[in-house]
Write a protein that holds these residues in place. Structure first.
Motif, PDB file in Angstrom:
ATOM      1  N   TYR A 151       0.649  -1.142   0.366  1.00 38.41           N
ATOM      2  CA  TYR A 151       1.121  -1.619   1.671  1.00 38.41           C
ATOM      3  C   TYR A 151       2.537  -1.114   1.949  1.00 38.41           C
ATOM      4  CZ  TYR A 151       2.157  -4.545   5.655  1.00 38.41           C
ATOM      5  OH  TYR A 151       2.521  -4.981   6.918  1.00 38.41           O
ATOM      6  N   ILE A 152       3.405  -1.137   0.948  1.00 37.48           N
ATOM      7  CA  ILE A 152       4.764  -0.622   1.126  1.00 37.48           C
ATOM      8  C   ILE A 152       4.732   0.870   1.452  1.00 37.48           C
ATOM      9  CG2 ILE A 152       6.953  -0.150  -0.057  1.00 37.48           C
ATOM     10  CD1 ILE A 152       6.574  -2.881  -1.445  1.00 37.48           C
ATOM     11  N   SER A 153       3.860   1.621   0.788  1.00 40.15           N
ATOM     12  CA  SER A 153       3.716   3.057   1.095  1.00 40.15           C
ATOM     13  C   SER A 153       3.279   3.258   2.536  1.00 40.15           C
ATOM     14  CB  SER A 153       2.701   3.708   0.156  1.00 40.15           C
ATOM     15  OG  SER A 153       3.197   3.742  -1.146  1.00 40.15           O
ATOM     16  N   LYS A 154       2.367   2.417   3.010  1.00 33.43           N
ATOM     17  CA  LYS A 154       1.906   2.511   4.402  1.00 33.43           C
ATOM     18  C   LYS A 154       3.068   2.234   5.361  1.00 33.43           C
ATOM     19  CE  LYS A 154      -1.479   0.685   7.693  1.00 33.43           C
ATOM     20  NZ  LYS A 154      -1.374   1.857   8.502  1.00 33.43           N
ATOM     21  N   LEU A 155       3.864   1.223   5.065  1.00 34.62           N
ATOM     22  CA  LEU A 155       5.020   0.929   5.911  1.00 34.62           C
ATOM     23  C   LEU A 155       5.975   2.116   5.963  1.00 34.62           C
ATOM     24  CD1 LEU A 155       5.787  -2.728   4.758  1.00 34.62           C
ATOM     25  CD2 LEU A 155       4.935  -2.038   7.010  1.00 34.62           C
ATOM     26  N   ARG A 156       6.225   2.710   4.803  1.00 26.93           N
ATOM     27  CA  ARG A 156       7.133   3.863   4.748  1.00 26.93           C
ATOM     28  C   ARG A 156       6.595   5.048   5.547  1.00 26.93           C
ATOM     29  NH1 ARG A 156       8.441   2.557  -1.217  1.00 26.93           N
ATOM     30  NH2 ARG A 156      10.566   1.804  -1.020  1.00 26.93           N
ATOM     31  N   SER A 157       5.306   5.320   5.419  1.00 26.27           N
ATOM     32  CA  SER A 157       4.744   6.490   6.116  1.00 26.27           C
ATOM     33  C   SER A 157       4.606   6.238   7.614  1.00 26.27           C
ATOM     34  CB  SER A 157       3.404   6.909   5.505  1.00 26.27           C
ATOM     35  OG  SER A 157       2.421   5.929   5.737  1.00 26.27           O
ATOM     36  N   PRO A 194      -3.648  -9.373 -11.645  1.00 26.03           N
ATOM     37  CA  PRO A 194      -2.274  -9.012 -11.251  1.00 26.03           C
ATOM     38  C   PRO A 194      -2.096  -7.512 -11.008  1.00 26.03           C
ATOM     39  CG  PRO A 194      -2.254 -10.463 -13.162  1.00 26.03           C
ATOM     40  CD  PRO A 194      -3.686 -10.102 -12.913  1.00 26.03           C
ATOM     41  N   LEU A 195      -2.823  -6.673 -11.744  1.00 30.14           N
ATOM     42  CA  LEU A 195      -2.719  -5.231 -11.545  1.00 30.14           C
ATOM     43  C   LEU A 195      -3.244  -4.835 -10.164  1.00 30.14           C
ATOM     44  CD1 LEU A 195      -1.973  -2.442 -12.564  1.00 30.14           C
ATOM     45  CD2 LEU A 195      -4.224  -2.312 -13.660  1.00 30.14           C
ATOM     46  N   SER A 196      -4.369  -5.419  -9.749  1.00 29.23           N
ATOM     47  CA  SER A 196      -4.904  -5.137  -8.410  1.00 29.23           C
ATOM     48  C   SER A 196      -3.919  -5.569  -7.338  1.00 29.23           C
ATOM     49  CB  SER A 196      -6.235  -5.861  -8.189  1.00 29.23           C
ATOM     50  OG  SER A 196      -7.246  -5.300  -8.957  1.00 29.23           O
ATOM     51  N   ARG A 197      -3.299  -6.733  -7.527  1.00 30.46           N
ATOM     52  CA  ARG A 197      -2.334  -7.234  -6.545  1.00 30.46           C
ATOM     53  C   ARG A 197      -1.123  -6.305  -6.470  1.00 30.46           C
ATOM     54  NH1 ARG A 197      -2.399 -12.761  -6.997  1.00 30.46           N
ATOM     55  NH2 ARG A 197      -1.265 -12.648  -8.952  1.00 30.46           N
ATOM     56  N   LYS A 198      -0.644  -5.816  -7.607  1.00 34.54           N
ATOM     57  CA  LYS A 198       0.500  -4.890  -7.636  1.00 34.54           C
ATOM     58  C   LYS A 198       0.150  -3.591  -6.920  1.00 34.54           C
ATOM     59  CE  LYS A 198       4.267  -2.906  -9.800  1.00 34.54           C
ATOM     60  NZ  LYS A 198       4.957  -2.330  -8.674  1.00 34.54           N
ATOM     61  N   ILE A 199      -1.042  -3.062  -7.174  1.00 31.49           N
ATOM     62  CA  ILE A 199      -1.483  -1.826  -6.513  1.00 31.49           C
ATOM     63  C   ILE A 199      -1.575  -2.043  -5.003  1.00 31.49           C
ATOM     64  CG2 ILE A 199      -3.441  -0.246  -6.243  1.00 31.49           C
ATOM     65  CD1 ILE A 199      -3.896  -0.619  -9.308  1.00 31.49           C
ATOM     66  N   TYR A 200      -2.115  -3.176  -4.580  1.00 29.19           N
ATOM     67  CA  TYR A 200      -2.238  -3.498  -3.158  1.00 29.19           C
ATOM     68  C   TYR A 200      -0.855  -3.634  -2.514  1.00 29.19           C
ATOM     69  CZ  TYR A 200      -4.381  -5.694   0.959  1.00 29.19           C
ATOM     70  OH  TYR A 200      -4.794  -5.992   2.235  1.00 29.19           O
ATOM     71  N   PHE A 201       0.063  -4.302  -3.196  1.00 23.72           N
ATOM     72  CA  PHE A 201       1.441  -4.470  -2.730  1.00 23.72           C
ATOM     73  C   PHE A 201       2.105  -3.102  -2.550  1.00 23.72           C
ATOM     74  CE2 PHE A 201       5.997  -5.174  -3.625  1.00 23.72           C
ATOM     75  CZ  PHE A 201       6.279  -6.273  -2.824  1.00 23.72           C
ATOM     76  N   ALA A 242      -2.856  -4.346  10.167  1.00 21.80           N
ATOM     77  CA  ALA A 242      -2.657  -4.093   8.740  1.00 21.80           C
ATOM     78  C   ALA A 242      -1.806  -5.205   8.121  1.00 21.80           C
ATOM     79  CB  ALA A 242      -2.009  -2.728   8.526  1.00 21.80           C
ATOM     80  N   PHE A 243      -0.803  -5.669   8.855  1.00 25.28           N
ATOM     81  CA  PHE A 243       0.021  -6.782   8.377  1.00 25.28           C
ATOM     82  C   PHE A 243      -0.832  -8.025   8.167  1.00 25.28           C
ATOM     83  CE2 PHE A 243       1.986 -10.760   9.766  1.00 25.28           C
ATOM     84  CZ  PHE A 243       2.858 -10.967   8.711  1.00 25.28           C
ATOM     85  N   TRP A 244      -1.651  -8.348   9.183  1.00 23.12           N
ATOM     86  CA  TRP A 244      -2.482  -9.547   9.116  1.00 23.12           C
ATOM     87  C   TRP A 244      -3.430  -9.467   7.911  1.00 23.12           C
ATOM     88  CZ3 TRP A 244      -2.095 -13.866  12.069  1.00 23.12           C
ATOM     89  CH2 TRP A 244      -3.098 -14.822  11.902  1.00 23.12           C
ATOM     90  N   GLU A 245      -4.028  -8.301   7.716  1.00 19.78           N
ATOM     91  CA  GLU A 245      -4.941  -8.116   6.586  1.00 19.78           C
ATOM     92  C   GLU A 245      -4.194  -8.275   5.260  1.00 19.78           C
ATOM     93  OE1 GLU A 245      -6.920  -4.309   4.635  1.00 19.78           O
ATOM     94  OE2 GLU A 245      -7.753  -4.746   6.612  1.00 19.78           O
ATOM     95  N   PHE A 246      -3.031  -7.648   5.153  1.00 18.28           N
ATOM     96  CA  PHE A 246      -2.245  -7.746   3.930  1.00 18.28           C
ATOM     97  C   PHE A 246      -1.898  -9.201   3.630  1.00 18.28           C
ATOM     98  CE2 PHE A 246       1.968  -8.067   1.935  1.00 18.28           C
ATOM     99  CZ  PHE A 246       1.691  -7.463   0.718  1.00 18.28           C
ATOM    100  N   ARG A 247      -1.406  -9.897   4.606  1.00 21.35           N
ATOM    101  CA  ARG A 247      -1.000 -11.297   4.422  1.00 21.35           C
ATOM    102  C   ARG A 247      -2.194 -12.161   4.028  1.00 21.35           C
ATOM    103  NH1 ARG A 247       1.805 -14.636   9.300  1.00 21.35           N
ATOM    104  NH2 ARG A 247      -0.201 -14.226  10.269  1.00 21.35           N
ATOM    105  N   ASP A 248      -3.328 -11.889   4.646  1.00 17.78           N
ATOM    106  CA  ASP A 248      -4.523 -12.687   4.392  1.00 17.78           C
ATOM    107  C   ASP A 248      -5.121 -12.407   3.015  1.00 17.78           C
ATOM    108  OD1 ASP A 248      -6.400 -14.618   5.241  1.00 17.78           O
ATOM    109  OD2 ASP A 248      -7.831 -13.026   5.690  1.00 17.78           O
ATOM    110  N   PHE A 249      -5.102 -11.151   2.580  1.00 19.10           N
ATOM    111  CA  PHE A 249      -5.772 -10.784   1.339  1.00 19.10           C
ATOM    112  C   PHE A 249      -4.872 -10.823   0.108  1.00 19.10           C
ATOM    113  CE2 PHE A 249      -8.979  -9.417   4.173  1.00 19.10           C
ATOM    114  CZ  PHE A 249     -10.163  -9.419   3.440  1.00 19.10           C
ATOM    115  N   TYR A 250      -3.568 -10.716   0.263  1.00 20.51           N
ATOM    116  CA  TYR A 250      -2.681 -10.608  -0.891  1.00 20.51           C
ATOM    117  C   TYR A 250      -2.715 -11.847  -1.775  1.00 20.51           C
ATOM    118  CZ  TYR A 250       1.356  -9.451  -3.729  1.00 20.51           C
ATOM    119  OH  TYR A 250       2.179  -9.183  -4.790  1.00 20.51           O
ATOM    120  N   SER A 251      -2.828 -13.009  -1.185  1.00 24.63           N
ATOM    121  CA  SER A 251      -2.827 -14.250  -1.952  1.00 24.63           C
ATOM    122  C   SER A 251      -3.554 -15.318  -1.158  1.00 24.63           C
ATOM    123  CB  SER A 251      -1.386 -14.681  -2.206  1.00 24.63           C
ATOM    124  OG  SER A 251      -1.336 -15.877  -2.920  1.00 24.63           O
TER     125      SER A 251
END
Length: 172
Positions: free
Chosen positions: A42-48, A32-39, A56-65
């Motif tokens: 990704y939010i930091s990337k969206l903000r920047s 769960p800690l790795s998933r929180k860090i990844y989440f 990046a979206f596709w990768e996030f969606r595929d790898f997050y769960s």
């Protein structure tokens, strides 16, 4: 038991632990800690970036769960999602929409939500521990995303005047 066997057992345990909890997709599923860090990353990337990068979206969606994936090319003609991801933490639907058609959901933002991106073609906000993304991209951008090259084949040419529309909800 001799010292050599104990060292081998400890080394094996550490390697198994490392593979399961620290590497790639497995760590995101089991840790769960790795998933929180990844989440959060990704939010930091969206903000920047101030924009949703399709790959990046596709990768996030595929790898997050780990997900249940449903694909239906017939759904396109019915205006239904042609690709659906479902897990306990991610619900995501991909559509192909004609021309300039925009979903009315692109404007819906719950009160109290923290808006991260809001443009004519992208909406991203946090509502508590839930990330909501809605966006429209061109077919050319969709084709760049890993996984789309073989879904439609020659049929993709029929949809060149369409847009890729996605609605995703991710719970952290």
């Amino acid at each position: 038991m001799d010292i050599q066997k104990i060292k081998m057992a400890i080394t094996g345990t550490v390697l198994v632990f490392g593979v399961l909890f620290l590497l790639g997709k497995t760590s995101l599923i089991l840790n769960p800690l790795s998933r929180k860090i990844y989440f959060d990353s990704y939010i930091s990337k969206l903000r920047s970036d101030k924009s949703i990068d399709a790959a990046a979206f596709w990768e996030f969606r595929d790898f997050y769960s780990s997900q249940s994936l449903t694909f239906s090319s017939e759904a396109i003609l019915k205006g239904e999602p042609f690709l659906t991801f479902y897990t306990p933490v991610i619900q995501s639907k991909d559509y192909l929409q004609s021309g300039g058609l925009r979903s009315p959901n692109m404007r819906i933002i719950p009160s109290g939500a923290e808006v991260i991106i809001q443009t004519d073609s992208e909406l991203v906000y946090l509502e508590g521990n839930k990330l909501v993304m809605r966006f429209t991209k061109t077919i050319e951008e969709m084709k760049k995303v890993n996984g789309f090259f073989s879904y439609f084949g020659v049929d993709l040419e029929k949809y060149k005047d369409h847009q890729w529309y996605n609605e995703t909800s991710v719970t952290n």
